[in-house]
Design an enzyme around this catalytic site. Sequence first.
Site, mmCIF file in Angstrom:
data_model
loop_
_atom_site.group_PDB
_atom_site.id
_atom_site.type_symbol
_atom_site.label_atom_id
_atom_site.label_comp_id
_atom_site.label_asym_id
_atom_site.label_seq_id
_atom_site.Cartn_x
_atom_site.Cartn_y
_atom_site.Cartn_z
ATOM 1 N N LYS A 176 -10.219 -9.092 4.569
ATOM 2 C CA LYS A 176 -10.041 -8.218 5.778
ATOM 3 C C LYS A 176 -10.476 -8.810 7.083
ATOM 4 C CE LYS A 176 -10.537 -4.270 3.047
ATOM 5 N NZ LYS A 176 -11.305 -2.817 2.774
ATOM 6 N N GLU A 216 -6.277 7.350 7.931
ATOM 7 C CA GLU A 216 -5.998 7.892 6.777
ATOM 8 C C GLU A 216 -4.405 8.459 7.030
ATOM 9 O OE1 GLU A 216 -7.492 8.109 3.963
ATOM 10 O OE2 GLU A 216 -9.378 7.412 4.603
ATOM 11 N N SER A 217 -3.852 8.442 5.698
ATOM 12 C CA SER A 217 -2.340 8.838 5.516
ATOM 13 C C SER A 217 -1.825 10.317 6.160
ATOM 14 C CB SER A 217 -1.779 8.514 4.488
ATOM 15 O OG SER A 217 -2.449 9.205 3.141
ATOM 16 N N CYS A 274 0.512 -1.113 0.126
ATOM 17 C CA CYS A 274 0.027 0.096 -0.064
ATOM 18 C C CYS A 274 0.856 1.247 0.004
ATOM 19 C CB CYS A 274 -1.034 0.052 1.357
ATOM 20 S SG CYS A 274 -1.812 1.605 1.360
ATOM 21 N N VAL A 282 -5.865 1.126 5.176
ATOM 22 C CA VAL A 282 -4.750 1.301 5.949
ATOM 23 C C VAL A 282 -4.156 2.615 5.079
ATOM 24 C CG1 VAL A 282 -4.154 -1.245 6.572
ATOM 25 C CG2 VAL A 282 -3.373 -0.232 4.274
#
Length: 258
Positions: free
Chosen positions: A104, A128-129, A77, A116
């Site tokens: 999942k 959230e990034s 990811c 992720v």
Amino acid sequence: WYQRRVREAVVSTQSTGILLQGQMYCLRPLSSIHKSQCPIQKVVRYSMWESAHLEMGSTKPAKDDDNKLQLYNMRFCPFAERTVLVMLAKNLTFENININLKKKPDWFLETTLGKVPVILHKGKVIPESLITCDYLDELYPEPKLHPSDPLQKALDRAVIEKQSQLMTYLYPIFAKIPGRVVTIEEKLERFSKVVDHLKSFEEELNTRATTFLGGDQPCMADYMIWLSLSASRVFQFYWEKWANILYSHHTSRMFTHG
């Protein structure tokens, strides 16, 4: 070269290691680490991406200390890589838990948005990034990754937003989309937009006249767009093959319609 320099800047700061599902690992080569620099008895040359991915039917990993950082991750990811890069840049020790996003676990779906990265800290779930990275930068201010000037921070955000669109253009070029056929013409159009985005990034670096967007060292913007430039390596890898396909396609069209 830019992508490699960002990665080297991160790895050079990493010394304490990463806790991967109960075992400590370090990303730096063994030869570069002196025993006095690392608090663990054994340093293992191991990639953090290679730990098992938990899936449906698995048990949720225990968390014995809410003050410790726990990261829900996935090996491939690119968005989760943002959070990992920031954690490494700040030399943080954290527990990495890889999630199988195709299967999942129920406990993962019940406690998150189903994506992720996710950080678990002090009993809270942080998704959230961009949100996780902002949280880490405020919680652990050394080194500070966001610029202190609000205007520069806004301009960096604009660069992040623009370069993040690379993923949107790249994916349909090289990946199969279920239930949809991407035509040669559409791929060519997207290919052109990828080139435009890479050119605009190069122009941004030239305008700033610095090694990184943050100057001599990477800033938050560098780490946030790293995922897009990482994906663009696929673009470079397939360049010659794709160019030949386009050439053959348009040559055949000229003979057919000419």
